[in-house]
Enzyme design. Structure first.
Site, mmCIF file in Angstrom:
data_model
loop_
_atom_site.group_PDB
_atom_site.id
_atom_site.type_symbol
_atom_site.label_atom_id
_atom_site.label_comp_id
_atom_site.label_asym_id
_atom_site.label_seq_id
_atom_site.Cartn_x
_atom_site.Cartn_y
_atom_site.Cartn_z
ATOM 1 N N ARG A 236 0.865 -1.180 0.000
ATOM 2 C CA ARG A 236 0.000 0.000 0.000
ATOM 3 C C ARG A 236 0.899 1.226 0.000
ATOM 4 N NH1 ARG A 236 -3.250 -2.909 -1.521
ATOM 5 N NH2 ARG A 236 -5.260 -3.533 -0.650
ATOM 6 N N GLU A 265 -5.497 6.476 -4.791
ATOM 7 C CA GLU A 265 -5.685 5.625 -5.974
ATOM 8 C C GLU A 265 -7.026 5.833 -6.664
ATOM 9 O OE1 GLU A 265 -4.858 1.503 -5.661
ATOM 10 O OE2 GLU A 265 -2.826 1.868 -4.980
ATOM 11 N N HIS A 299 -1.940 -0.716 -10.245
ATOM 12 C CA HIS A 299 -2.542 -1.670 -9.286
ATOM 13 C C HIS A 299 -3.068 -2.929 -10.009
ATOM 14 C CE1 HIS A 299 -4.170 -1.893 -4.947
ATOM 15 N NE2 HIS A 299 -3.918 -3.096 -5.430
#
Ligand code: NAD
Length: 325
Positions: A236, A265, A299
């Site tokens: 993270r 994000e 991601h």
């Protein structure tokens, strides 16, 4: 038949949802992420299924409750995108996917690591711009005779350790939660300073826990690392202090930063910006514009076929066990 609304379903995922359903559930597959505007597409459902970057805040949960939706499922390991205290107050059951193919993220972490280790990112940028000169900065060590430090020796960390060990790399781990102080999941453990001092590449696989793993790697830790060592973050963003990373890169103290996770994000991944100048995070923009040894993926750690199949299969098991009881 129970009706499930799944948010954030990408087109490539749709056939997997149908194939693994075996006609057990009435599926409402929604491509958009859950937000204030589209929460109402779940009206009439018994439960909702979220993707990681869907934000289930108190307001959404209150609406779900009002519409008789008592189950919120997420096809992720983490639940930091769901307001858990609100869910508990409202009597909404939350269920997650506790594990899926750990090699999905481990392989990406290794790929980011090797790309920086062998300077492939900079080499590709240059050759694709027509520059074929071999720069001194491409000179590299070899991974098989180097040391990799794994911080967080759980499922993904252990999978990455196995991949590196297969290449002959010396692997060290740091994890404060181990019943055996000498090893965890086959990784020899050392304390954090020793790992940082010995590793040529450090890879992070810790959960984000406020007050514990937030800013786990800051200025002090970066200074302890070997000069020009590489840092990989598929965990993270907040586990790493980006300002400190920027400073360490500016002083050539850090050899590269590779990440599959960024700050904020929700406003970055899933969007296409005309230029980097349009990125809503000035810190990320600065890193990406100024350092060829910073590489960022959107991601995609768990975006593999085996991981997706595991996530959907476990989600269906969650529907069966949770809604039935
Ligand atoms: P896991 O629970 O199996 O392992 C996490 C490990 O971290 C545990 O062994 C735990 O003891 C250790 N740990 C906790 N606090 C620590 C600390 N302060 N220092 C060092 N170690 C510590 O979890 P996992 O399945 O291996 O996943 C790890 C993380 O990867 C997740 O929490 C998530 O943030 C991230 N992740 C990213 C993606 C992606 O697509 N990029 C996908 C899945 C998971």
């Amino acid at each position: 038949m129970f009706k499930i609304t799944a948010y954030g379903v990408r087109p490539i995922e749709v056939p997997y949802f149908h194939k693994l359903n075996h006609n057990h559930y009435d599926l409402n597959l929604v491509p958009d992420l859950l937000d204030q505007q589209n929460a109402n597409v779940a009206k009439g459902s018994d439960g909702v299924l979220l993707r990681g970057n869907c934000q289930a805040d108190r307001h959404n949960l209150e609406q779900f409750k009002e519409w008789g939706i008592n189950y919120v499922f997420t096809r992720t390991v983490g639940v930091d995108h769901i307001d858990l205290p609100a869910a508990q107050e409202l009597g909404i059951t939350v269920a997650r996917v506790p594990s899926y193919s750990p090699y999905a993220v481990a392989e990406l972490a290794l790929t980011l690591g090797m790309t920086l280790f062998r300077k492939v990112g900079a080499e590709l940028t240059n050759t694709h711009a027509g520059r074929f000169t071999v720069a001194d900065s491409y000179f590299s060590k070899e991974i098989h005779s180097s040391t990799v430090g794994i911080i967080g020796c759980g499922r993904i960390g252990a999978a990455e350790a196995r991949l590196y060990a297969g290449m002959g790399t010396t692997v060290l781990g740091y994890d404060p939660n181990s019943s055996d102080p000498h090893q965890k999941n086959g990784i020899p453990l050392v304390d954090l300073p020793e790992l940082l001092q010995r590793a040529d590449l450090v890879s992070l696989h810790v959960p984000l826990i406020a007050g514990q793993t937030e800013n786990l790697i800051g200025a002090t830790e970066l200074q302890m690392m070997k000069p020009a060592a590489i840092l990989i973050n598929t965990a993270r963003s907040q586990v790493v202090n980006l300002a400190a990373v920027t400073t360490a890169l500016q002083h050539h103290q850090l050899g590269g930063y590779g990440a599959d996770v960024v700050v904020d994000e929700r406003h970055i991944f899933g969007n296409d910006f005309a230029t980097l100048a349009d990125l809503p995070s000035p810190e990320l923009r600065h890193l990406m514009e100024h350092f060829p040894n910073v590489i960022i993926t959107p991601h995609v750690g768990s975006f593999t076929e085996p991981a997706l199949q595991d996530m959907i299969t476990t989600s269906y098991q969650n529907f069966a066990t949770t809604i039935a009881t």
